[in-house]
Design a protein around this motif. Structure first.
Motif, PDB file in Angstrom:
ATOM      1  N   UNK D  68       0.828  -1.212   0.000  1.00 56.19           N
ATOM      2  CA  UNK D  68       0.000   0.000   0.000  1.00 56.19           C
ATOM      3  C   UNK D  68       0.857   1.255   0.000  1.00 56.19           C
ATOM      4  N   UNK D  69       2.030   1.212   0.650  1.00 50.67           N
ATOM      5  CA  UNK D  69       2.991   2.328   0.522  1.00 50.67           C
ATOM      6  C   UNK D  69       3.280   2.575  -0.956  1.00 50.67           C
ATOM      7  N   UNK D  70       3.574   1.461  -1.650  1.00 43.73           N
ATOM      8  CA  UNK D  70       3.934   1.581  -3.065  1.00 43.73           C
ATOM      9  C   UNK D  70       2.749   2.075  -3.891  1.00 43.73           C
ATOM     10  N   UNK D  71       1.567   1.560  -3.578  1.00 47.58           N
ATOM     11  CA  UNK D  71       0.372   2.004  -4.287  1.00 47.58           C
ATOM     12  C   UNK D  71       0.170   3.500  -4.126  1.00 47.58           C
ATOM     13  N   UNK D  72       0.386   3.975  -2.894  1.00 47.80           N
ATOM     14  CA  UNK D  72       0.176   5.397  -2.622  1.00 47.80           C
ATOM     15  C   UNK D  72       1.101   6.250  -3.485  1.00 47.80           C
ATOM     16  N   UNK D  73       2.345   5.858  -3.539  1.00 49.05           N
ATOM     17  CA  UNK D  73       3.336   6.647  -4.298  1.00 49.05           C
ATOM     18  C   UNK D  73       3.124   6.537  -5.794  1.00 49.05           C
ATOM     19  N   UNK D  74       3.005   5.307  -6.299  1.00 47.50           N
ATOM     20  CA  UNK D  74       3.016   5.134  -7.762  1.00 47.50           C
ATOM     21  C   UNK D  74       1.750   5.647  -8.425  1.00 47.50           C
ATOM     22  N   UNK D  75       0.692   5.787  -7.660  1.00 50.62           N
ATOM     23  CA  UNK D  75      -0.552   6.259  -8.260  1.00 50.62           C
ATOM     24  C   UNK D  75      -0.699   7.777  -8.242  1.00 50.62           C
ATOM     25  N   UNK D  76       0.101   8.448  -7.418  1.00 51.93           N
ATOM     26  CA  UNK D  76      -0.182   9.879  -7.258  1.00 51.93           C
ATOM     27  C   UNK D  76       1.026  10.770  -7.518  1.00 51.93           C
ATOM     28  N   UNK D  77       2.201  10.182  -7.598  1.00 53.72           N
ATOM     29  CA  UNK D  77       3.392  11.009  -7.790  1.00 53.72           C
ATOM     30  C   UNK D  77       4.069  10.668  -9.116  1.00 53.72           C
ATOM     31  N   UNK D  78       5.073  11.416  -9.457  1.00 52.83           N
ATOM     32  CA  UNK D  78       5.836  11.166 -10.673  1.00 52.83           C
ATOM     33  C   UNK D  78       7.313  11.121 -10.340  1.00 52.83           C
ATOM     34  N   UNK D 217      -5.463  13.961  -8.459  1.00 51.35           N
ATOM     35  CA  UNK D 217      -4.041  14.054  -8.797  1.00 51.35           C
ATOM     36  C   UNK D 217      -3.570  12.781  -9.507  1.00 51.35           C
ATOM     37  N   UNK D 218      -4.104  11.657  -9.086  1.00 50.10           N
ATOM     38  CA  UNK D 218      -3.631  10.382  -9.642  1.00 50.10           C
ATOM     39  C   UNK D 218      -3.868  10.297 -11.142  1.00 50.10           C
ATOM     40  N   UNK D 219      -4.826  11.050 -11.620  1.00 51.07           N
ATOM     41  CA  UNK D 219      -5.119  11.002 -13.066  1.00 51.07           C
ATOM     42  C   UNK D 219      -3.941  11.456 -13.906  1.00 51.07           C
ATOM     43  N   UNK D 220      -3.094  12.299 -13.321  1.00 51.09           N
ATOM     44  CA  UNK D 220      -1.956  12.787 -14.098  1.00 51.09           C
ATOM     45  C   UNK D 220      -0.636  12.132 -13.698  1.00 51.09           C
ATOM     46  N   UNK D 221      -0.731  11.137 -12.856  1.00 53.58           N
ATOM     47  CA  UNK D 221       0.500  10.427 -12.481  1.00 53.58           C
ATOM     48  C   UNK D 221       0.896   9.476 -13.593  1.00 53.58           C
ATOM     49  N   UNK D 222       2.179   9.470 -13.919  1.00 56.50           N
ATOM     50  CA  UNK D 222       2.626   8.668 -15.065  1.00 56.50           C
ATOM     51  C   UNK D 222       3.542   7.525 -14.676  1.00 56.50           C
ATOM     52  N   UNK D 223       3.667   7.272 -13.386  1.00 60.26           N
ATOM     53  CA  UNK D 223       4.525   6.155 -12.988  1.00 60.26           C
ATOM     54  C   UNK D 223       3.957   4.859 -13.567  1.00 60.26           C
ATOM     55  N   UNK D 224       4.855   3.963 -13.925  1.00 60.92           N
ATOM     56  CA  UNK D 224       4.457   2.642 -14.405  1.00 60.92           C
ATOM     57  C   UNK D 224       3.845   1.871 -13.240  1.00 60.92           C
ATOM     58  N   UNK D 225       2.708   1.309 -13.449  1.00 65.14           N
ATOM     59  CA  UNK D 225       2.090   0.492 -12.395  1.00 65.14           C
ATOM     60  C   UNK D 225       1.001  -0.343 -13.034  1.00 65.14           C
ATOM     61  N   UNK D 226       0.702  -1.410 -12.435  1.00 66.36           N
ATOM     62  CA  UNK D 226      -0.403  -2.227 -12.935  1.00 66.36           C
ATOM     63  C   UNK D 226      -1.091  -2.913 -11.751  1.00 66.36           C
ATOM     64  N   UNK D 227      -0.337  -3.734 -11.008  1.00 66.40           N
ATOM     65  CA  UNK D 227      -0.944  -4.473  -9.897  1.00 66.40           C
ATOM     66  C   UNK D 227      -1.630  -3.530  -8.919  1.00 66.40           C
ATOM     67  N   UNK D 228      -0.976  -2.397  -8.638  1.00 69.05           N
ATOM     68  CA  UNK D 228      -1.500  -1.495  -7.609  1.00 69.05           C
ATOM     69  C   UNK D 228      -2.309  -0.331  -8.195  1.00 69.05           C
ATOM     70  N   UNK D 229      -2.624  -0.414  -9.471  1.00 71.99           N
ATOM     71  CA  UNK D 229      -3.274   0.709 -10.126  1.00 71.99           C
ATOM     72  C   UNK D 229      -4.661   1.013  -9.557  1.00 71.99           C
ATOM     73  N   UNK D 230      -4.896   2.309  -9.281  1.00 78.06           N
ATOM     74  CA  UNK D 230      -6.217   2.710  -8.768  1.00 78.06           C
ATOM     75  C   UNK D 230      -7.324   2.421  -9.775  1.00 78.06           C
TER      76      UNK D 230
END
Lengths: 399, 399, 399, 399
Positions: D68-78, D217-230
């Motif tokens: 969930x730490x990772x989900x928080x970061x990868x979904x909302x930050x760049x 904010x997460x809508x504009x986050x561009x980090x690669x993610x899939x498993x934890x994607x919102x």
């Protein structure tokens, strides 16, 4: 709403080990399946090892231990038979009551609560009974109500000294599997145990060890019986079956609890019970104004301690406060000792931490109830003992 | 190594619902705790609703159903009392055997296995007994060995027609909680049930419903008894306690199974048992050379079907193949019908898919054992019934 | 209110064996205890035997199988890497989607749903890729959505024929532990599995087999990752620990499920899956108007069968009726085949009776939904196969 | 062989209440069933009440809290985003490490272990950041390694004072559900929790609270993610479904643990944690030469106490002795404080007796390891507090 675990320190039902609990979580199965005996037959064998009998026979009844008391009497005695019994607590009292209601001619020795079987009086009565009118001698190995252990080999010695043929009945409900018991060596003819004490199972299964001699005697017993009849059981038990639907769930648990006892080793089990009990006794010794109900070391029980509280307080308050305020269950004072005694059960699946929990809660409840003991005093005495006592050394002593 | 679930289709122990199973997975607790009655008192009340008695009293014994048979007799009758019984299967046989061993003067009607209680013969015997020597009339509501249901209201009518005061004993072990039973309305004085049938629990708890009249009668009963004594129980049950350690684990399960019966509604429970049983019967009707042991629709049992296999095969082969090859447990043919009959239990927590499993496996085992039935034939007959029959319509009929 | 067991025939989560279920019923424990590795280290070893790798390494993640897909990609590839994939069902589709979202340059072969990995097309693409731009080749060994198995050794052969160094990724979520899989022999570099299929556990644990070569390659992978990072795991796994709190409960279950697989023997497990699956296929063959989604025997999956229903009916009705009327869960038709297909999962802890239950219920639901199949027809075909097919003969064939 | 229960006093996984444990003992079920949302949708609602958010959204991942730490970061930050973090224990350290590895530009405040988030430094940095380069501020509400609580409302105040738009990330893994946390009121944007702490479940499920603003904010986050994607989650969660197989077993447990929290009442839960923790702190205060790692009352954690042992002894001995000799698991000293610290977790399902067990065992282990503390001294201090402190009074204070 209550939170956290319930602290269970009654002398049965005892705490169930996790693996026993897992083992009982089973779907139902066919008690007439061809391989049902694969489950049940090793239980009889295992119980024989715990009862320490090679020549005797084990019966398992779907009942409480009280049922096995009744089975012992109704299968081997006849109405009007004379028997010797002694009464020094609620459970020895209840067995006397049963014997009388089932029509036996009971000679009762009433003893001080806090003492146990009066071996000398038994010896005298047996020696005097030249005609061998006495058909059976009853003994409660561990009186659960007062935390008193009795001398079973002593009774055997008295029988032998008098060359008396009376059968020896032993209530081992709160002793067998926890403290030393030797059916063959001590010449016990009928030995009663229950699932919910040293066998660490829920209530619902009683075990009865019966000597070859008692089996022979049972052939001429004419008491009315059916549910508890030996014959119905024997017809089917050898193949692993039962005359009515047995509690399969408990059999699965018993399988694991027997494995536990064998893995730990019976002498280690007994040493552990002594060591944990001794910690509790030292704590009680440190509580100002409290004392054991057992009137001396020879009566100490390693499975339960009954604590006489200071006169100015009511033991029922200790119990109530323990339960309501601290979520702990201690044993209550039964009958004569109600209000004067509360009990800490220390048998079955137990360790140092659990005993200290019991003591720490008991101290708070005692003080809350008005006792003048010092908080932490008993805990410290027990901690000191648990820290420094050696399980190995004790093991030798216990053998 | 076996894989997949065991398919349990014996008429008890029955399959345990998941929520009941969860509920029994509990740590031990103090059976003398002040709030223990919060668990146990509603069980007595709930059982009264299932037994359909308002004025009677419920006893719960740590024992199999056989224990409750014994409790019923020893608490209310006296040695030498004359009773009417009938024998048409292994369980009615065993009850007769118990009554004789407990010293009753039993007048037995032996009936064809496949029929049930001979109400007319009872009626005649009662009418003839002007002196009211008959103290009790016994009836097995559902003979589990042959899959035969009997007419309990008919027996009550016979008693009433003869204005006969004999008590009415009913063995409802495999009927109460599954098919219609009405203790008060039918004037039943002693009604026996067991945990491992319609109550969907493991074995180990028997229930006994006792009418006010039987409680009154019990005061003058002089049979020796202790474990099963009403008086000891009554002293403590009203506050939710027991005279010896009760099987708490089963109480937690019973709480949930009673909730299940109430939520489904007893009339719906009965309708479901009828509907599922009827599917099984239609399947049996489609199996060439097989027939129900019950000799006619009036004897059909909705909790168990006993199937007479074709003469050229041995029912024990069907059982053995079902168990070893297909991991299914069916009920065996007991005593007289051994080798001729196998049984499918269809009571307790059950649905269409489970019945079809039983039938599909039974078909394979029958063919493997040499029967000439067509694979799938019984399954298709049951499928057709389950697809098209209406639970709602049946519910009305069952009321 | 529903009664009786739920009939679970989805291709995962699968039915949990009783001993696995028991084993998971544990209190919590310290995942940093000195002896924690006694529990976890044998799991890695056991999984290596099931994956059939001696030189590779196993990772266990607290995640669904999807997490292990991501772990495989993010630890060994880099953004922009070219990979070969094929899409012929919902799960192969989702893996493609993930690869694209994680920044890979995916060359996708879209194949008819009902077929599997197009080995010839892979071979051609690999042969043409003289520059070795392709870094990895992905294959779904068992497409759960269509019940299609693919030829993994064939892909290895294609790689070898082209002397191509691309890594081989295999999604074995619904195959490993149920059908033949050989990581080392087939040169698989990354093999993904999940707890809730052939390992007969709840969801929540994914397993990833990684070849030595892939571990080497991972050192130069620069994708951002943390939760699924190999390095964090490797630092601690050798001593039996994890970089974050692992799902201990599932470890206890996995211990038992690995023991089950070893006791049965992997080749016997595979033979059993074939034999049970074949019965289901024969049933489907007997249902008029139904057919397998898999377009030919080479694509048959032994873990799940997707059934194309007759055009005039909606597969969603079959599913709904099965669930609501008969308490059975079948797999739904996903995405493209929604409404056209329903699925029967036949993997994990299963036997003949369970498959017949699935078929008997499916037949009723099909007819209820309007299909013109004959009730009992599929059941009879499967019964005939289960009665007569030899597990032993098949075992040899499967090796 | 070990006997008696294991005494678990690590700060997670915590002890599972019996009803939660029962609830998880379920057969598998279809996570695509039409009524699956009946199970899952109330979980989202219940978690919102515990997180105290009405406008935010809850995500549940099959992962540990780290996920969930990772989900928080990868979904909302760049990548390259500037964030403020502070490090004062192993868990705040690991979050910094993750943030750096995921490519954030982390400004770290290193603080003394035993203190918490340096609110003033955060305030200064935010005030200085006129350009709003700082995208997020991270805070560990409860540093599990040192037993330190931090002032989240203070950070919110600092953000507000600077009118700074940075998002507020809170690691509430060992605080949410145990101590006061108010997502909406405190303007927390991303709040991380885990199943194995205050939610009293096994590990395997992480919960993430996300504010409306963070979702935007997460809508504009561009980090690669899939498993934890919102986005994948949101598509399905509203109907109660998940993009991959969720851990249904834990959902059943969570249902009951949420009911427990609601029944007790969150403010009572917090008061209980304070009261039990205070007893532990008083005991530590009574141990000569020991002290809390938290350097002052403002840093006291009500969920875990880290105890600095006397310099002359090694805390690892305390841990080892506790585990091997007394079957107790305490938390170890991690990283910098290894050997200097051991920890007592006091969160989740707990009561006085359990805390006293921990203290009694800790005392023995300390003395065994060479500490000069007096046996029973800490126990007595805690007993006194538990006896006399009022849960009601505290409840008011805690609100």
């Amino acid at each position: 709403m209550t939170t956290g675990q319930t602290h269970l320190f009654i002398p049965g039902p005892t705490n169930i080990p996790e693996d026993v609990r897992q083992a009982m979580n089973v779907p139902m199965q066919d008690m007439r399946a061809p391989d049902f005996g694969d489950l049940t037959k090793p239980l009889f064998t295992g119980l024989k090892r715990v009862f320490r009998t090679e020549t005797g026979r084990i019966f398992m009844y779907p009942s409480s231990g009280t049922g096995a008391w009744e089975a012992a009497i109704t299968n081997t005695l006849n109405e009007g038979d004379k028997v010797l019994m002694s009464r020094f607590g609620q459970f020895s009292h209840l067995w006397v009551d049963m014997a009388e209601r089932l029509g036996l001619d009971v000679q009762v020795f009433d003893c001080e609560w806090g003492t146990g079987v009066p071996v000398e009086k038994y010896a005298a009565a047996l020696a005097a009974d030249k005609a061998h009118a006495i058909k059976a001698v009853f003994a409660t190995q561990n009186e659960t109500a007062t935390g008193v252990g009795s001398d079973i080999p002593g009774i055997r010695a008295a029988l032998d000294a008098a060359s008396h043929p009376a059968m020896l009945f032993v209530d081992g409900v709160s002793s067998i599997g926890s403290v030393d018991f030797r059916m063959d060596e001590w010449g016990v003819d009928l030995a009663v145990a229950g699932s919910q004490k040293g066998f660490m199972l829920p209530a619902g299964l009683s075990m009865l060890g019966v000597s070859l001699r008692a089996l022979e005697v049972s052939k001429s017993s004419t008491m009315r019986r059916c549910y508890f009849d030996f014959v119905d059981m024997m017809k089917l038990n050898d193949d692993g079956y039962f005359p009515y639907t047995p509690p399969t769930q408990l059999f699965h648990g018993l399988k694991v609890s027997l494995e536990r006892l064998e893995t730990e080793g019976l002498s280690n089990v007994f040493a552990r019970h002594y060591r944990l009990a001794e910690g509790v006794r030292r704590a009680i010794g440190a509580w100002d104004g409290c004392r054991l109900c057992a009137t001396g070391p020879k009566w100490h029980s390693d499975t339960v301690s009954a604590i006489v509280v200071p006169e100015e307080i009511d033991a029922r308050d200790v119990l109530r406060i323990g339960y309501e305020k601290y979520r702990a269950s201690f044993g209550s004072g039964l009958s004569k000792v109600m209000g004067k005694v509360f009990r800490i059960g220390h048998l079955g699946d137990l360790n140092e931490g659990m005993c200290l929990t019991a003591l720490a809660i008991a101290e708070m409840a005692l003080v809350d109830a008005g006792a003048k003991i010092e908080l932490g005093s008993g805990v410290a005495a027990a901690q000191d003992w648990y820290r420094t006592s050696s399980a190995t050394a004790l093991k030798v002593a216990a053998e």
